[in-house]
Design an enzyme around this catalytic site. Structure first.
Site, PDB file in Angstrom:
ATOM      1  N   GLY A 117      -7.488  -9.805  -0.203  1.00  0.00           N
ATOM      2  CA  GLY A 117      -7.880 -10.812   0.790  1.00  0.00           C
ATOM      3  C   GLY A 117      -9.348 -10.720   1.152  1.00  0.00           C
ATOM      4  N   GLY A 118      -9.613 -10.658   2.458  1.00  0.00           N
ATOM      5  CA  GLY A 118     -10.997 -10.609   2.930  1.00  0.00           C
ATOM      6  C   GLY A 118     -11.751  -9.418   2.382  1.00  0.00           C
TER       7      GLY A 118
ATOM      8  N   GLY B 254     -33.738 -24.620 -27.559  1.00  0.00           N
ATOM      9  CA  GLY B 254     -33.740 -24.575 -26.098  1.00  0.00           C
ATOM     10  C   GLY B 254     -33.785 -23.158 -25.580  1.00  0.00           C
ATOM     11  CB  ALA B 255     -32.285 -20.017 -26.823  1.00  0.00           C
TER      12      ALA B 255
HETATM   13  C1  HXC Z   1      -2.030  -3.701   8.471  1.00  0.00           C
HETATM   14  C2  HXC Z   1      -1.754  -2.509   6.547  1.00  0.00           C
HETATM   15  C3  HXC Z   1      -2.301  -3.560   5.792  1.00  0.00           C
HETATM   16  C4  HXC Z   1      -2.734  -4.719   6.492  1.00  0.00           C
HETATM   17  C5  HXC Z   1      -1.797  -1.971   4.444  1.00  0.00           C
HETATM   18  N1  HXC Z   1      -1.447  -1.552   5.668  1.00  0.00           N
HETATM   19  N2  HXC Z   1      -2.325  -3.200   4.488  1.00  0.00           N
HETATM   20  N3  HXC Z   1      -1.620  -2.585   7.875  1.00  0.00           N
HETATM   21  N4  HXC Z   1      -2.578  -4.756   7.839  1.00  0.00           N
HETATM   22  N5  HXC Z   1      -3.300  -5.749   5.863  1.00  0.00           N
HETATM   23  C6  HXC Z   1      -0.868  -0.263   6.027  1.00  0.00           C
HETATM   24  C7  HXC Z   1       0.550  -0.089   5.533  1.00  0.00           C
HETATM   25  O1  HXC Z   1       1.444  -0.594   6.461  1.00  0.00           O
HETATM   26  C8  HXC Z   1       0.662   1.433   5.417  1.00  0.00           C
HETATM   27  O2  HXC Z   1       0.853   1.970   6.702  1.00  0.00           O
HETATM   28  C9  HXC Z   1      -0.722   1.835   4.992  1.00  0.00           C
HETATM   29  O3  HXC Z   1      -1.583   0.743   5.343  1.00  0.00           O
HETATM   30  C10 HXC Z   1      -0.831   2.072   3.509  1.00  0.00           C
HETATM   31  O4  HXC Z   1      -0.274   0.933   2.835  1.00  0.00           O
HETATM   32  P1  HXC Z   1       0.730   1.074   1.611  1.00  0.00           P
HETATM   33  O5  HXC Z   1       1.299  -0.277   1.368  1.00  0.00           O
HETATM   34  O6  HXC Z   1       1.669   2.209   1.845  1.00  0.00           O
HETATM   35  O7  HXC Z   1      -0.268   1.524   0.456  1.00  0.00           O
HETATM   36  P2  HXC Z   1      -0.291   1.095  -1.068  1.00  0.00           P
HETATM   37  O8  HXC Z   1       1.085   1.198  -1.650  1.00  0.00           O
HETATM   38  O9  HXC Z   1      -1.377   1.884  -1.678  1.00  0.00           O
HETATM   39  O10 HXC Z   1      -0.678  -0.459  -1.101  1.00  0.00           O
HETATM   40  C11 HXC Z   1      -1.935  -0.882  -0.625  1.00  0.00           C
HETATM   41  C12 HXC Z   1      -1.966  -2.425  -0.542  1.00  0.00           C
HETATM   42  C13 HXC Z   1      -0.771  -2.946   0.235  1.00  0.00           C
HETATM   43  C14 HXC Z   1      -1.973  -3.001  -1.979  1.00  0.00           C
HETATM   44  C15 HXC Z   1      -3.325  -2.804   0.097  1.00  0.00           C
HETATM   45  O11 HXC Z   1      -0.668  -2.217   1.465  1.00  0.00           O
HETATM   46  C16 HXC Z   1      -0.852  -4.408   0.563  1.00  0.00           C
HETATM   47  O12 HXC Z   1      -0.539  -5.252  -0.270  1.00  0.00           O
HETATM   48  N6  HXC Z   1      -1.246  -4.715   1.820  1.00  0.00           N
HETATM   49  C17 HXC Z   1      -1.288  -6.099   2.292  1.00  0.00           C
HETATM   50  C18 HXC Z   1      -2.433  -6.849   1.639  1.00  0.00           C
HETATM   51  C19 HXC Z   1      -2.610  -8.220   2.218  1.00  0.00           C
HETATM   52  O13 HXC Z   1      -1.856  -9.140   1.895  1.00  0.00           O
HETATM   53  N7  HXC Z   1      -3.526  -8.328   3.216  1.00  0.00           N
HETATM   54  C20 HXC Z   1      -3.834  -9.542   3.936  1.00  0.00           C
HETATM   55  C21 HXC Z   1      -4.824 -10.307   3.113  1.00  0.00           C
HETATM   56  S1  HXC Z   1      -5.244 -11.798   3.887  1.00  0.00           S
HETATM   57  P3  HXC Z   1       1.568   3.389   6.946  1.00  0.00           P
HETATM   58  O14 HXC Z   1       1.754   3.444   8.407  1.00  0.00           O
HETATM   59  O15 HXC Z   1       2.840   3.355   6.153  1.00  0.00           O
HETATM   60  O16 HXC Z   1       0.604   4.414   6.430  1.00  0.00           O
HETATM   61  C22 HXC Z   1      -6.821 -11.616   4.322  1.00  0.00           C
HETATM   62  C23 HXC Z   1      -7.427 -12.828   4.931  1.00  0.00           C
HETATM   63  C24 HXC Z   1      -8.916 -12.883   4.818  1.00  0.00           C
HETATM   64  O17 HXC Z   1      -7.407 -10.602   4.192  1.00  0.00           O
HETATM   65  C25 HXC Z   1      -9.399 -14.232   4.440  1.00  0.00           C
HETATM   66  C26 HXC Z   1     -10.373 -14.229   3.307  1.00  0.00           C
HETATM   67  C27 HXC Z   1     -10.916 -15.546   2.908  1.00  0.00           C
END
Ligand code: HXC
Length: 510
Positions: A169-170, A404-405
């Site tokens: 994401g962000g 052109g290059a």
């Molecule tokens: C809150 C989060 C989190 C999030 C991970 N955690 N992502 N908490 N918000 N976005 C927490 C988990 O709950 C977990 O907590 C710890 O971090 C580690 O995560 P795991 O999943 O156990 O780790 P891993 O298996 O290594 O996976 C990492 C990951 C996955 C691939 C990043 O966590 C994931 O897919 N997270 C969500 C990603 C996502 O969709 N984010 C939002 C994007 S939208 P604990 O307590 O168990 O340690 C966005 C909008 C911006 O960003 C706009 C841009 C234009």
């Protein structure tokens, strides 16, 4: 007093533990360093000045008020790299997966504002699951605040991103707006949405590595500029890169002590270009033989290898190099190489880094895949970037400069300051065979006549002298003296002052 100091120390100790020992151990088990260990390795010893160590989030949803770790998942501050100031943020994956909350974003924004005000680079170490899900729109707003600062800082202070974990994401869009992105092999990923969402939406089954690993982003997408074996190597290499860059767009790049004779003669270069015009040779040999101490920092080494981009020093001064690579696609320009080089040229121009262009290019790659992909517009990016650049530009044509290059590759007509050619240069609209087949189409059935026409064309045009007669080439130089000639050329351009006409901004073909 003693109690107060003890409390400060105990609060500091708690903050340093981030998300706790269990999560730190898990980070280490994945082969990753912690956010603090990374900052320590990136910066000069004991130079880090931390800010906002006790900032905590303000979220009260989902029971979050019970868990408010000091620092809120990001370490911010400033320090030095070989004595030169940089601002840094390092996301702590042990705290809510390094996810970005409103307060986490405010910490990053604070150091970005300071970097802009005080004129120093921003290095972001990204290890984050993106927007903190529990905070909803507040975290989205936080990201947008970071994005806006990335945009404002672009071209003002260098921005370097290290991606050192799973970033979604962000956490990928902010790096995407910085100047350089470096990843770590096998432990970092970048994607807008992860494999699970991909499966749900498109039914496509893909691993995280295939979707957004270092190989994907350095070879296929070109989102990343380089990938390293581990955290330690990545941090050391970023230190090396910073040494080439100015701190901001008002300063000249740093001048480092050098131990290499600027007038060094390289006799081996006289035989670098093979007798047969279709036999390739490695342009990197020329780059390293020109550079001070053969030190070359390559950018996007694994992408569009038909063009080489990176930094060298001449007499201790940083110089950006763009060079066609005859060993890949005969050094043709195509969509990918044009995009890669254009972005590099614009970076150099934004930060007053002079540009050396080494040319051996048979033209643009023909074909439907290139035309359908928009090679006209992408090729124009490089043309535009060279033409708008006001930094010192020195060009050396080693062999082919066709069509052109020839124009595109920092020719005299795009305000090249010194345009040199080796005696082996061939500056023409196209190669002799192609030219003959077009202008002597009537003789195509007669092999002898065609051979004679081709030989005639080669005699007349496969050399640098027609261009030199017109002053399009300033001088035909011996290959062995290239380092000396190029060093002297850049030395004479240190006072160069050239301005483009005032405009709000240009409209480069994006
Ligand atoms: C809150 C989060 C989190 C999030 C991970 N955690 N992502 N908490 N918000 N976005 C927490 C988990 O709950 C977990 O907590 C710890 O971090 C580690 O995560 P795991 O999943 O156990 O780790 P891993 O298996 O290594 O996976 C990492 C990951 C996955 C691939 C990043 O966590 C994931 O897919 N997270 C969500 C990603 C996502 O969709 N984010 C939002 C994007 S939208 P604990 O307590 O168990 O340690 C966005 C909008 C911006 O960003 C706009 C841009 C234009």
């Amino acid at each position: 007093m003693k109690d107060i100091l003890a409390e400060l120390e105990s609060r500091r100790d708690a903050a340093r533990l981030g998300g706790g020992q269990r999560r730190i151990d898990s980070q280490h088990a994945k082969g990753k360093l912690t956010a603090r260990e990374r900052v320590d390795l990136l910066l000069d010893e004991d130079s880090f000045e931390e800010l906002d160590m006790f900032v905590a989030h303000r979220c009260t949803d989902f029971g979050m008020e019970q868990d408010r770790p000091a620092g809120d998942g990001v370490i911010t501050g400033w320090g030095t790299i070989n004595g030169r100031m940089v601002y840094v943020f390092s996301q702590d994956f042990t705290v809510f997966g390094g996810s970005l909350s409103e307060t986490h974003a405010q910490k990053i924004c604070k150091i970005m504002d300071m970097a802009m005000q005080n004129g120093a680079p921003v290095i972001g170490i990204n290890d984050s699951g993106g927007a903190r899900i529990q905070e909803g729109v507040a975290s989205l707003a936080g990201y947008a605040e970071v994005f806006q600062r990335n945009i404002m800082a672009s071209g003002v202070v260098p921005q370097i991103s290290l991606v050192m974990g799973p970033c979604a994401g962000g956490a990928v869009y902010s790096p995407a707006m910085t100047d350089f992105i470096f990843m770590v092999k096998d432990s970092s990923y970048m994607f807008v949405t992860g494999p699970d969402v991909v499966k749900t939406v498109t039914n496509e089954v893909v691993t995280a590595e295939e979707l957004g690993g270092a190989t994907t982003h350095t070879r296929k997408s070109s989102v990343a500029d380089g990938a390293f074996e581990n955290d330690v190597e990545a941090l050391a290499e970023v230190r090396r890169l910073v040494d080439f860059l100015p701190l901001n767009n008002r300063q000249k790049p740093p001048v480092r002590p050098f131990f290499d004779e600027p007038g060094r003669i390289e006799n081996s270069l006289d035989t670098l270009v093979p007798d047969n015009a279709n036999t390739p040779y490695d342009m990197k040999e020329l780059i390293t033989k020109i550079a001070d101490e053969a030190d070359f920092y390559e950018i996007q080494e694994d992408f569009a290898k038909n063009i080489i981009t990176g930094f060298i020093r001449l007499e201790g001064q940083s110089v950006g190099v763009v060079a066609n690579q005859p060993t890949v696609l005969a050094g043709c320009l195509d969509i990918d190489s044009s995009r890669k080089a254009a972005r590099f040229v614009r970076f150099c121009d934004a930060f007053e880094i002079p540009i050396l262009t080494l040319v051996d290019v048979p033209g643009f790659l023909p074909g439907t895949s290139q035309e359908y992909g928009g090679v006209i517009k992408h090729g124009a990016k490089l043309l535009f970037a060279y033409g708008e650049a006001t930094v010192p530009k020195v060009t050396v044509i080693t062999r082919k400069a066709y069509g052109g290059a020839y124009d595109v590759m920092a020719s005299k007509h795009l305000r090249g300051d010194f345009n040199y050619a080796w005696p082996t240069a061939e500056i023409a609209v196209m190669g002799a065979k192609g030219a003959t087949e077009i202008i002597h189409r009537a003789d195509l059935g007669d092999a002898d006549k065609i051979a004679a026409h081709t030989a005639n064309y080669e005699d007349r045009f496969a050399n640098p002298f027609v261009a030199a007669e017109r002053g399009f080439i300033d001088e035909v130089i011996t290959p062995r003296s290239t380092r000396m000639r190029v060093s002297r050329a850049f030395a004479s351009l240190r006072g160069k002052s050239l301005k483009n006409p005032w405009k709000k901004h240009d409209n480069i073909p994006l």
